[in-house]
Design an enzyme around this catalytic site. Sequence first.
Site, PDB file in Angstrom:
ATOM      1  N   SER A  27       1.026  -1.176   0.052  1.00 34.84           N
ATOM      2  CA  SER A  27      -0.136  -0.038   0.039  1.00 34.84           C
ATOM      3  C   SER A  27       0.624   1.274   0.066  1.00 34.84           C
ATOM      4  O   SER A  27       0.614   2.161  -0.854  1.00 34.84           O
ATOM      5  CB  SER A  27      -0.758  -0.004   1.222  1.00 34.84           C
ATOM      6  OG  SER A  27      -1.943  -1.068   1.112  1.00 34.84           O
ATOM      7  N   ARG A 126     -12.737  -7.871 -11.578  1.00 33.68           N
ATOM      8  CA  ARG A 126     -13.318  -7.351 -10.444  1.00 33.68           C
ATOM      9  C   ARG A 126     -13.995  -5.922 -10.676  1.00 33.68           C
ATOM     10  O   ARG A 126     -13.648  -5.098 -11.658  1.00 33.68           O
ATOM     11  CB  ARG A 126     -11.699  -7.135  -9.803  1.00 33.68           C
ATOM     12  CG  ARG A 126     -11.332  -8.033  -9.359  1.00 33.68           C
ATOM     13  CD  ARG A 126      -9.762  -7.660  -8.563  1.00 33.68           C
ATOM     14  NE  ARG A 126     -10.009  -7.113  -7.387  1.00 33.68           N
ATOM     15  CZ  ARG A 126      -8.876  -6.783  -6.629  1.00 33.68           C
ATOM     16  NH1 ARG A 126      -7.913  -7.054  -6.984  1.00 33.68           N
ATOM     17  NH2 ARG A 126      -9.146  -6.018  -5.423  1.00 33.68           N
ATOM     18  N   SER A 171     -13.966   1.333   2.062  1.00 30.77           N
ATOM     19  CA  SER A 171     -13.040   0.975   1.324  1.00 30.77           C
ATOM     20  C   SER A 171     -11.975   2.183   1.089  1.00 30.77           C
ATOM     21  O   SER A 171     -12.057   3.341   0.840  1.00 30.77           O
ATOM     22  CB  SER A 171     -13.475   0.872  -0.225  1.00 30.77           C
ATOM     23  OG  SER A 171     -12.641   0.718  -1.157  1.00 30.77           O
ATOM     24  N   GLN A 173      -9.464   2.221  -0.749  1.00 32.00           N
ATOM     25  CA  GLN A 173      -9.328   2.326  -2.344  1.00 32.00           C
ATOM     26  C   GLN A 173     -10.081   3.442  -3.194  1.00 32.00           C
ATOM     27  O   GLN A 173      -9.676   4.307  -3.756  1.00 32.00           O
ATOM     28  CB  GLN A 173      -9.144   1.101  -3.116  1.00 32.00           C
ATOM     29  CG  GLN A 173      -8.113   0.278  -2.641  1.00 32.00           C
ATOM     30  CD  GLN A 173      -8.353  -1.104  -3.455  1.00 32.00           C
ATOM     31  OE1 GLN A 173      -9.202  -1.361  -4.407  1.00 32.00           O
ATOM     32  NE2 GLN A 173      -7.366  -1.897  -3.269  1.00 32.00           N
ATOM     33  N   ASP A 323      -7.196  -8.186   4.112  1.00 31.80           N
ATOM     34  CA  ASP A 323      -6.291  -9.049   3.246  1.00 31.80           C
ATOM     35  C   ASP A 323      -6.126 -10.336   4.028  1.00 31.80           C
ATOM     36  O   ASP A 323      -5.350 -11.183   3.341  1.00 31.80           O
ATOM     37  CB  ASP A 323      -5.213  -8.478   2.560  1.00 31.80           C
ATOM     38  CG  ASP A 323      -5.540  -7.403   1.444  1.00 31.80           C
ATOM     39  OD1 ASP A 323      -6.605  -7.765   0.758  1.00 31.80           O
ATOM     40  OD2 ASP A 323      -4.860  -6.487   1.657  1.00 31.80           O
ATOM     41  N   ARG A 354     -12.581 -14.572  -2.739  1.00 36.61           N
ATOM     42  CA  ARG A 354     -11.751 -15.136  -1.824  1.00 36.61           C
ATOM     43  C   ARG A 354     -12.467 -15.856  -0.651  1.00 36.61           C
ATOM     44  O   ARG A 354     -11.885 -16.831  -0.121  1.00 36.61           O
ATOM     45  CB  ARG A 354     -10.913 -13.782  -1.235  1.00 36.61           C
ATOM     46  CG  ARG A 354      -9.525 -13.992  -1.322  1.00 36.61           C
ATOM     47  CD  ARG A 354      -8.695 -12.965  -0.657  1.00 36.61           C
ATOM     48  NE  ARG A 354      -7.685 -12.570  -1.474  1.00 36.61           N
ATOM     49  CZ  ARG A 354      -6.654 -11.351  -1.368  1.00 36.61           C
ATOM     50  NH1 ARG A 354      -7.368 -10.387  -0.463  1.00 36.61           N
ATOM     51  NH2 ARG A 354      -6.023 -11.127  -2.279  1.00 36.61           N
TER      52      ARG A 354
END
Length: 443
Positions: A27, A126, A171, A173, A323, A354
Amino acid sequence: MSGTRRAASAHGGGALTGDVRVPGDKSISHRALMMATLAVGRSRIDGLLTAEDVMATAAAMRAMGATIAMDGEQVVVDGVGLGALAEPETVIDFGNAGTGTRLTMGIVAGHPIAATFVGDASLSRRPMGRVANPLREMGALVVARSGDRLPLSIRGPQTPAPIEYRLPVASAQVKSAILFAGLNAPGETTVIEPVPTRDHTERMLAAFGAKVTRTPSPDGLRITVTGRQPMTPCDVTVPADPSSAAFPIVAGLIVPGSELLVRDVMLNPSRTGLITTLIEMGGELTVENERDAGGETIADIRVVASRLKGVTVPADRAPSMIDEYPVLAVAAAFAEGTTRMEGLEELRVKESDRLAAVAAGLAANGVPHATGEDWLEVTGRAARIGGGTVVTHLDHRIAMSFLVMGLAADTPVTVDDASVMETSFPGFVELMRRIGGTIEVEA
């Protein structure tokens, strides 16, 4: 991006011992390259992760005008500055890098340039809509396949519109992409977080001279960036990635007789959910030599093999360990009782689904479990663990997690593709072998 598919198997042996440092944080590495590009002048980066995901971001920044070169152990970036980015001559291939893609979408959306993003089969599945929609509100034209999937093209407006945007789903991101776009918008751009997420972007923006504030409010944390302020070069030291450190840490806990020291791990409070959970499970983890490095807290973590017990991991912890759930599921497989993990809907849209991939890997290796749309329960200490082959679905964390399982299992655990690990953790197999793990990779 990744090389030829190669299966790998891990099996139990002796204790794991030693002193290791995992690669630099992914990151931080992505963001350091991006912000150095947006600053005018030279920035130096120590400890940059050189995995495929980060190299894709470096290529994207070069395509927009930055000069990026090695100087000994350092990466030197000569940035072009806000408002001065070049339009890429060709498509930008991000391989498997979801973070690189989403954050660069924000950078392009804040400039009057156009760019087209492509990726591998996993990244192309995605969803990008959660990033694309607020960028559209800021005036960007975003055209993509159905479901806002790659390939995707963005044309930024001449003058981006500053917005106030409440995140519908936690999020980092999405938040970061909006803040990046807001850097070149007149006025203030605000993101409201009902649940706090990783704050690496805000910390690093401040280090590069951007005007950014974080203000608590009744409707959540308000993060505001003031646009069109010059960014200044900054030297960055990248700490060890806590998401990568998770693999030797869990291995050290579940392989009997093990003791490890994992050095220089970043302990940003927004990234320590796994450490908190493993300690709750009875893991003997000791934080040593805690110190500051460029605005981030780092420390060494001593790991001693422990008898773990099942716990319930609350949904509000998910943003701080999103993660790490695959490797937590592996730890839970060796814990007494049942571990329940909640709030996992984000796992459905990672490099793979996942949650489904973890469940399938557990099933293949005889671990009792149950799963729903956003939860997973793992019952540990089955009569016999291992013996299965895990389909990685191009997901590096699935591959590494189940190789860790194999190191403590009764019979070997195989993953169908070890090459995917290069996207985030080059040298994973060599590091695990160095501390005593037995991992065999197909020639």
